[in-house]
Motif scaffolding. Structure first.
Motif, PDB file in Angstrom:
ATOM      1  N   LEU A 186       0.831  -1.210   0.000  1.00 61.36           N
ATOM      2  CA  LEU A 186       0.000   0.000   0.000  1.00 61.36           C
ATOM      3  C   LEU A 186       0.862   1.256   0.000  1.00 61.36           C
ATOM      4  O   LEU A 186       0.473   2.276  -0.561  1.00 61.36           O
ATOM      5  N   GLY A 187       2.017   1.164   0.639  1.00 63.30           N
ATOM      6  CA  GLY A 187       2.955   2.288   0.558  1.00 63.30           C
ATOM      7  C   GLY A 187       3.441   2.483  -0.869  1.00 63.30           C
ATOM      8  O   GLY A 187       3.654   3.612  -1.314  1.00 63.30           O
ATOM      9  N   GLY A 188       3.596   1.370  -1.592  1.00 68.59           N
ATOM     10  CA  GLY A 188       3.978   1.452  -2.994  1.00 68.59           C
ATOM     11  C   GLY A 188       2.920   2.154  -3.836  1.00 68.59           C
ATOM     12  O   GLY A 188       3.240   2.923  -4.743  1.00 68.59           O
ATOM     13  N   CYS A 189       1.648   1.891  -3.516  1.00 71.12           N
ATOM     14  CA  CYS A 189       0.562   2.578  -4.226  1.00 71.12           C
ATOM     15  C   CYS A 189       0.630   4.081  -3.997  1.00 71.12           C
ATOM     16  O   CYS A 189       0.447   4.880  -4.923  1.00 71.12           O
ATOM     17  N   THR A 190       0.900   4.464  -2.754  1.00 72.28           N
ATOM     18  CA  THR A 190       1.038   5.883  -2.437  1.00 72.28           C
ATOM     19  C   THR A 190       2.195   6.502  -3.220  1.00 72.28           C
ATOM     20  O   THR A 190       2.088   7.617  -3.745  1.00 72.28           O
ATOM     21  N   SER A 191       3.292   5.757  -3.315  1.00 74.27           N
ATOM     22  CA  SER A 191       4.453   6.254  -4.060  1.00 74.27           C
ATOM     23  C   SER A 191       4.139   6.416  -5.539  1.00 74.27           C
ATOM     24  O   SER A 191       4.617   7.352  -6.188  1.00 74.27           O
ATOM     25  N   VAL A 192       3.320   5.492  -6.087  1.00 74.66           N
ATOM     26  CA  VAL A 192       2.916   5.600  -7.489  1.00 74.66           C
ATOM     27  C   VAL A 192       2.148   6.894  -7.719  1.00 74.66           C
ATOM     28  O   VAL A 192       2.391   7.625  -8.685  1.00 74.66           O
ATOM     29  N   VAL A 193       1.212   7.188  -6.816  1.00 80.03           N
ATOM     30  CA  VAL A 193       0.414   8.414  -6.956  1.00 80.03           C
ATOM     31  C   VAL A 193       1.312   9.644  -6.875  1.00 80.03           C
ATOM     32  O   VAL A 193       1.199  10.567  -7.693  1.00 80.03           O
ATOM     33  N   GLU A 194       2.192   9.661  -5.893  1.00 81.60           N
ATOM     34  CA  GLU A 194       3.101  10.803  -5.749  1.00 81.60           C
ATOM     35  C   GLU A 194       4.002  10.930  -6.978  1.00 81.60           C
ATOM     36  O   GLU A 194       4.273  12.040  -7.454  1.00 81.60           O
ATOM     37  N   GLY A 195       4.442   9.790  -7.491  1.00 78.22           N
ATOM     38  CA  GLY A 195       5.295   9.808  -8.679  1.00 78.22           C
ATOM     39  C   GLY A 195       4.560  10.320  -9.905  1.00 78.22           C
ATOM     40  O   GLY A 195       5.115  11.073 -10.709  1.00 78.22           O
ATOM     41  N   ALA A 218       7.094   8.481 -25.770  1.00 80.76           N
ATOM     42  CA  ALA A 218       5.906   7.625 -25.697  1.00 80.76           C
ATOM     43  C   ALA A 218       6.033   6.614 -24.559  1.00 80.76           C
ATOM     44  O   ALA A 218       5.038   6.258 -23.920  1.00 80.76           O
ATOM     45  N   ARG A 219       7.258   6.149 -24.268  1.00 79.86           N
ATOM     46  CA  ARG A 219       7.435   5.161 -23.203  1.00 79.86           C
ATOM     47  C   ARG A 219       7.103   5.753 -21.834  1.00 79.86           C
ATOM     48  O   ARG A 219       6.621   5.043 -20.944  1.00 79.86           O
ATOM     49  N   HIS A 220       7.376   7.062 -21.663  1.00 82.90           N
ATOM     50  CA  HIS A 220       7.017   7.712 -20.399  1.00 82.90           C
ATOM     51  C   HIS A 220       5.501   7.764 -20.253  1.00 82.90           C
ATOM     52  O   HIS A 220       4.957   7.508 -19.175  1.00 82.90           O
ATOM     53  N   ALA A 221       4.825   8.084 -21.344  1.00 81.61           N
ATOM     54  CA  ALA A 221       3.359   8.144 -21.318  1.00 81.61           C
ATOM     55  C   ALA A 221       2.778   6.760 -21.086  1.00 81.61           C
ATOM     56  O   ALA A 221       1.801   6.594 -20.342  1.00 81.61           O
ATOM     57  N   GLU A 222       3.368   5.749 -21.724  1.00 82.11           N
ATOM     58  CA  GLU A 222       2.897   4.365 -21.550  1.00 82.11           C
ATOM     59  C   GLU A 222       2.971   3.956 -20.087  1.00 82.11           C
ATOM     60  O   GLU A 222       2.033   3.369 -19.533  1.00 82.11           O
ATOM     61  N   LEU A 223       4.090   4.277 -19.440  1.00 75.13           N
ATOM     62  CA  LEU A 223       4.264   3.946 -18.024  1.00 75.13           C
ATOM     63  C   LEU A 223       3.232   4.672 -17.173  1.00 75.13           C
ATOM     64  O   LEU A 223       2.580   4.062 -16.313  1.00 75.13           O
ATOM     65  N   ALA A 224       3.068   5.968 -17.392  1.00 73.15           N
ATOM     66  CA  ALA A 224       2.139   6.755 -16.588  1.00 73.15           C
ATOM     67  C   ALA A 224       0.707   6.262 -16.746  1.00 73.15           C
ATOM     68  O   ALA A 224      -0.024   6.091 -15.762  1.00 73.15           O
ATOM     69  N   VAL A 225       0.296   5.998 -17.976  1.00 69.65           N
ATOM     70  CA  VAL A 225      -1.077   5.562 -18.232  1.00 69.65           C
ATOM     71  C   VAL A 225      -1.326   4.171 -17.649  1.00 69.65           C
ATOM     72  O   VAL A 225      -2.371   3.906 -17.047  1.00 69.65           O
ATOM     73  N   ASN A 226      -0.374   3.259 -17.830  1.00 68.86           N
ATOM     74  CA  ASN A 226      -0.541   1.905 -17.302  1.00 68.86           C
ATOM     75  C   ASN A 226      -0.612   1.895 -15.781  1.00 68.86           C
ATOM     76  O   ASN A 226      -1.428   1.166 -15.187  1.00 68.86           O
ATOM     77  N   LEU A 227       0.240   2.673 -15.130  1.00 69.74           N
ATOM     78  CA  LEU A 227       0.216   2.748 -13.669  1.00 69.74           C
ATOM     79  C   LEU A 227      -1.107   3.337 -13.179  1.00 69.74           C
ATOM     80  O   LEU A 227      -1.719   2.818 -12.235  1.00 69.74           O
ATOM     81  N   ALA A 228      -1.530   4.410 -13.811  1.00 72.96           N
ATOM     82  CA  ALA A 228      -2.785   5.053 -13.412  1.00 72.96           C
ATOM     83  C   ALA A 228      -3.967   4.120 -13.633  1.00 72.96           C
ATOM     84  O   ALA A 228      -4.874   4.033 -12.806  1.00 72.96           O
ATOM     85  N   GLY A 229      -3.969   3.407 -14.761  1.00 72.91           N
ATOM     86  CA  GLY A 229      -5.059   2.492 -15.057  1.00 72.91           C
ATOM     87  C   GLY A 229      -5.146   1.359 -14.053  1.00 72.91           C
ATOM     88  O   GLY A 229      -6.240   1.015 -13.570  1.00 72.91           O
ATOM     89  N   ALA A 230      -3.997   0.753 -13.715  1.00 73.24           N
ATOM     90  CA  ALA A 230      -3.991  -0.355 -12.754  1.00 73.24           C
ATOM     91  C   ALA A 230      -4.469   0.108 -11.382  1.00 73.24           C
ATOM     92  O   ALA A 230      -5.253  -0.587 -10.718  1.00 73.24           O
ATOM     93  N   LEU A 231      -4.022   1.270 -10.953  1.00 74.59           N
ATOM     94  CA  LEU A 231      -4.424   1.766  -9.639  1.00 74.59           C
ATOM     95  C   LEU A 231      -5.900   2.175  -9.637  1.00 74.59           C
ATOM     96  O   LEU A 231      -6.611   1.965  -8.642  1.00 74.59           O
ATOM     97  N   ALA A 232      -6.375   2.731 -10.745  1.00 73.66           N
ATOM     98  CA  ALA A 232      -7.790   3.103 -10.839  1.00 73.66           C
ATOM     99  C   ALA A 232      -8.681   1.876 -10.691  1.00 73.66           C
ATOM    100  O   ALA A 232      -9.690   1.897  -9.975  1.00 73.66           O
TER     101      ALA A 232
END
Length: 247
Positions: A186-195, A218-232
């Motif tokens: 869960l701390g990792g999830c918080t770090s993802v949001v902060e990141g 594009a790879r930066h966007a891919e990472l951001a979108v995938n992380l946001a999608g998984a957490l959502a």
């Protein structure tokens, strides 16, 4: 993928016919049912009755007890098959995108759905915009959950504060757990949001730049979108589970 679309469409037609007085072939139903259930990407959107109706006889018992008129049965089956058919029509998206898309579409939030759709569309062509929408997706999900839970929140707080408020409501804050493994995850999830918030401020199109600016790939966007999608998906699934547990 076109062949699979046609088979799913054939299964829908077969069941509509059987539910409205037709006599369909048992072997064909068994074949088409197995085709659908064998597709891992279709599992989140496959009608639940397909798993339990192993024969046309079992399907008939299910549908006749659920709806008494032919019109109701047609409408029900069209609605049940629509997510699968729409998913197959969007055959260009990846399995992970499909899972997030299906999960988000289950929630009645136009803002959440719009943010995810825009994030997907912009990943390759507009990385800056995609990063902005990845952050917007999480913001929309958090606000959606808090509003449904009748929890007051500021109209536009920073994403870290908004996520913390949502996590505490869902008992997902690291401080709400004693097991080290849960605190770590869960701390990792918080770090993802902060990141994501930091990435958006640093690389997105939400702020102006000087002469020398860092331009995202594009790879930066891919990472951001995938992380946001998984957490959502995780947040929405947790919220749904907690609602079901209290009803």
């Amino acid at each position: 993928m076109n062949e699979l679309f046609e088979q799913v469409e054939s299964l829908q037609g077969l069941l509509v016919s059987h539910a409205t007085g037709g006599q369909e072939d048992e072997a064909e139903y068994t074949r088409l049912r197995q085709v659908v259930l064998a597709q891992a990407a279709l599992e989140p959107v496959a009608p639940r009755f397909l798993r339990t109706s192993r024969s046309l006889g079992q399907f008939w018992q299910f549908i006749k007890s659920k709806y008494g008129t032919y019109a109701e049965r047609r409408t029900y089956l069209w609605d049940e098959f629509r997510p699968m058919l729409e998913l197959l029509e969007r055959g260009s998206i990846t399995p992970s995108d499909q899972i997030v898309t299906v999960a988000i579409e289950r929630f009645d939030s136009a803002n959440v759905q719009a943010a995810w759709s825009k994030a997907l569309d912009r990943r390759s062509s507009d990385p800056e915009g995609a990063i902005t929408m990845a952050r917007t997706l999480l913001e929309s999900v958090c606000k959606h959950i808090l509003e449904e839970a009748e929890v007051k929140h500021d109209d536009s707080p920073d994403i870290s504060k908004l996520y913390k408020q949502t996590a505490e409501k869902l008992s997902l804050a690291p401080t709400q757990h004693t097991e080290q493994v849960f605190k770590q995850i869960l701390g990792g999830c918080t770090s993802v949001v902060e990141g994501l918030g930091a990435l958006r401020n640093r690389l997105s199109d939400s702020h102006g730049r000087g002469k020398v600016g860092v331009k995202p790939a594009a790879r930066h966007a891919e990472l951001a979108v995938n992380l946001a999608g998984a957490l959502a998906v995780f947040l929405l699934a947790t919220w749904e589970a907690r609602r079901e547990a209290t009803t």
